[in-house]
Design an enzyme around this catalytic site. Sequence first.
Site, PDB file in Angstrom:
ATOM      1  CD  GLU A   1      -2.705  -1.318   2.410  1.00  0.00           C
ATOM      2  OE1 GLU A   1      -3.227  -1.836   2.392  1.00  0.00           O
ATOM      3  OE2 GLU A   1      -2.326  -0.234   3.160  1.00  0.00           O
TER       4      GLU A   1
ATOM      5  N   GLY B   1       5.204  -0.874   2.902  1.00  0.00           N
ATOM      6  CA  GLY B   1       5.929  -2.151   1.982  1.00  0.00           C
ATOM      7  C   GLY B   1       6.200  -3.374   2.578  1.00  0.00           C
ATOM      8  CB  SER B   2       9.672  -5.010   4.510  1.00  0.00           C
ATOM      9  OG  SER B   2       9.690  -4.864   3.249  1.00  0.00           O
TER      10      SER B   2
ATOM     11  CG  PHE C   1       5.334  -0.412  -5.989  1.00  0.00           C
ATOM     12  CD1 PHE C   1       5.325   1.694  -6.755  1.00  0.00           C
ATOM     13  CD2 PHE C   1       5.539   0.330  -4.290  1.00  0.00           C
ATOM     14  CE1 PHE C   1       5.311   2.711  -5.709  1.00  0.00           C
ATOM     15  CE2 PHE C   1       5.656   1.649  -4.046  1.00  0.00           C
ATOM     16  CZ  PHE C   1       5.718   2.258  -4.409  1.00  0.00           C
TER      17      PHE C   1
ATOM     18  CD  GLN D   1       6.350 -22.132  -4.904  1.00  0.00           C
ATOM     19  OE1 GLN D   1       6.697 -22.988  -4.296  1.00  0.00           O
ATOM     20  NE2 GLN D   1       5.684 -21.876  -6.114  1.00  0.00           N
ATOM     21  CD  GLU D   2       7.156 -13.196  -2.998  1.00  0.00           C
ATOM     22  OE1 GLU D   2       7.269 -11.613  -3.084  1.00  0.00           O
ATOM     23  OE2 GLU D   2       5.973 -13.369  -2.310  1.00  0.00           O
ATOM     24  NE  ARG D   3      11.149 -13.615   1.095  1.00  0.00           N
ATOM     25  CZ  ARG D   3      10.882 -13.011   2.507  1.00  0.00           C
ATOM     26  NH1 ARG D   3      11.078 -13.635   3.446  1.00  0.00           N
ATOM     27  NH2 ARG D   3      10.252 -11.747   2.633  1.00  0.00           N
TER      28      ARG D   3
ATOM     29  CG  LEU E   1      34.304  -4.939 -17.807  1.00  0.00           C
ATOM     30  CD1 LEU E   1      34.106  -6.631 -17.750  1.00  0.00           C
ATOM     31  CD2 LEU E   1      35.560  -4.994 -18.687  1.00  0.00           C
TER      32      LEU E   1
END
Length: 381
Positions: free
Chosen positions: A130, A134-135, A159, A243-245, A339
Site C-alpha cells: 500500500e 511496504g515490507s 506497485f 518459494q517466492e524468494r 566493461l
Amino acid sequence: MSRSTYDSEHLAFREMVHDFVEQTITPAHEEWETKGCLDKALFTEAGKLGLLGFPVAEQYGGPGVEDFRYHAIVIDEVNRAGNAAAGIAFSLQNDVVLPYINELTNDEQKARWLPGTVTGDTVLAIAMTEPGTGSDLTGIRTTAVRDGDDYVVNGSKTFISNGFNGNLFVVATRTSDDPHKGLTLLVVEGDTPGFERGRNLEKIGLHAQDTAELSFTDMRVPVANRLGEEGEGFYQLVRNLPQERLSLSIGAVAAAEGVFHETLGYVKERKAFGKPVATFQNTQFVLAEIATELDLARTFLDDCIAEHNEGGLTPARAARLKWWSTELQFRTAHRCLQLHGGYGYMREYAVSRAFVDARIQTIYGGTTEIMKTIIAKDLGI
C-alpha cells in the site's frame, strides 16, 4: 545449470522453453518495453505449451506435477535471455500467486479459478503493498467489513505487478485491528464494481512489466471468495515466502549469467588501443571474479531448489539465497556495464537493460535489509 539437478525429461523441457523464449519472447520484448506492458497473449501461448500451473490437479486442467524444477526452468530460461519483465510475470503466475489459489481453496473455488490459470486466460496478481506500507504486513489498512454474504472493501494498493494484465487478484485486507490475526485474503475478479486501476507506474527499469495502482471503493466481494478463514491472512502470506524468494533468486542468477556471457562475447570483439578489450588484465580479472561468483551462486541455488523440492527450504535459508543472489545480480550487471564503456550506457545494448532491471531485485520480495533481519533472528540475535 548443473546437470546433476535435472534429468533427461527436464533437459528436454528446457530445450522447448528455450525455443519458446527465443522465438516468441525475445523478438517482442523491445515492443513491450515501449508499450509499458507485456502482450496478454503471452500467457495463453505459454499455456498452450504447458508452461503454466504445473501443480494444478488434472481434474482442474493441470498436469498435477509437484516438481519445482519445471518452475525453475521457465524462470531460468526467460531471465537468462534478458527478458526480466516476462520473468516476473511467469514468476507471479506459477510461483508466487498460484499457491494461494491451488493450496488454500476449497473444491468449489478450485473449479472456478484454477482452469484459467493453466491455460493463461486467467492472469494472476497479488495486492499487498500500500502507499504507506511496504515490507511491514501489519501496516495494511485496506478494510474489508462483513455485510451479510459479502465483504465491503475500501482502500488502495500500489506497485502491483501484472496490475493491468491481471484479471484475478489475491488482495490482502484488514478485517480487525489485531496486527497479525486481523488480515484476511480475498480473491477479487478485475471487473468487480468498485475495483479501479490507476496509472501504469513509470519505473527506471522493467518497462515491459505493467505495474499499477489499484483502488477499491465500496467494492463488494462475496464471502465465497475468501481464502480460508477470516483472520488467517498474515500466516497465509508468510507461508509462501520461501518459494517466492527462491523464484526471485532463480531469475537473479540466470540474469547475471546471461549478462556475463553477453559481456564475455563483447570484450572479445571490442578493441581499444589496437587490441581486444579481453586482452587487458583488468578485464580478465573482473570476468574471472564474476565467473567464480556465478559458479558459487549456481551451486547454492541448485542446492536450495533440491531442498525446496523435498519440502525442506526454510525461511532463513531462502532469505540467505535471496539477498546474496540479487545483490550479485546487480553487482554483475554494474561491472559488465563498466566493461562496455560508453556503449554500455546506450539502450541498444542489452547490458543497459540488464543494469536497470536488476536494481529492483534487492527491494521487492523483501529488501536485502529485511532478509538480513530474518537471518539474524534465525541465529538467535
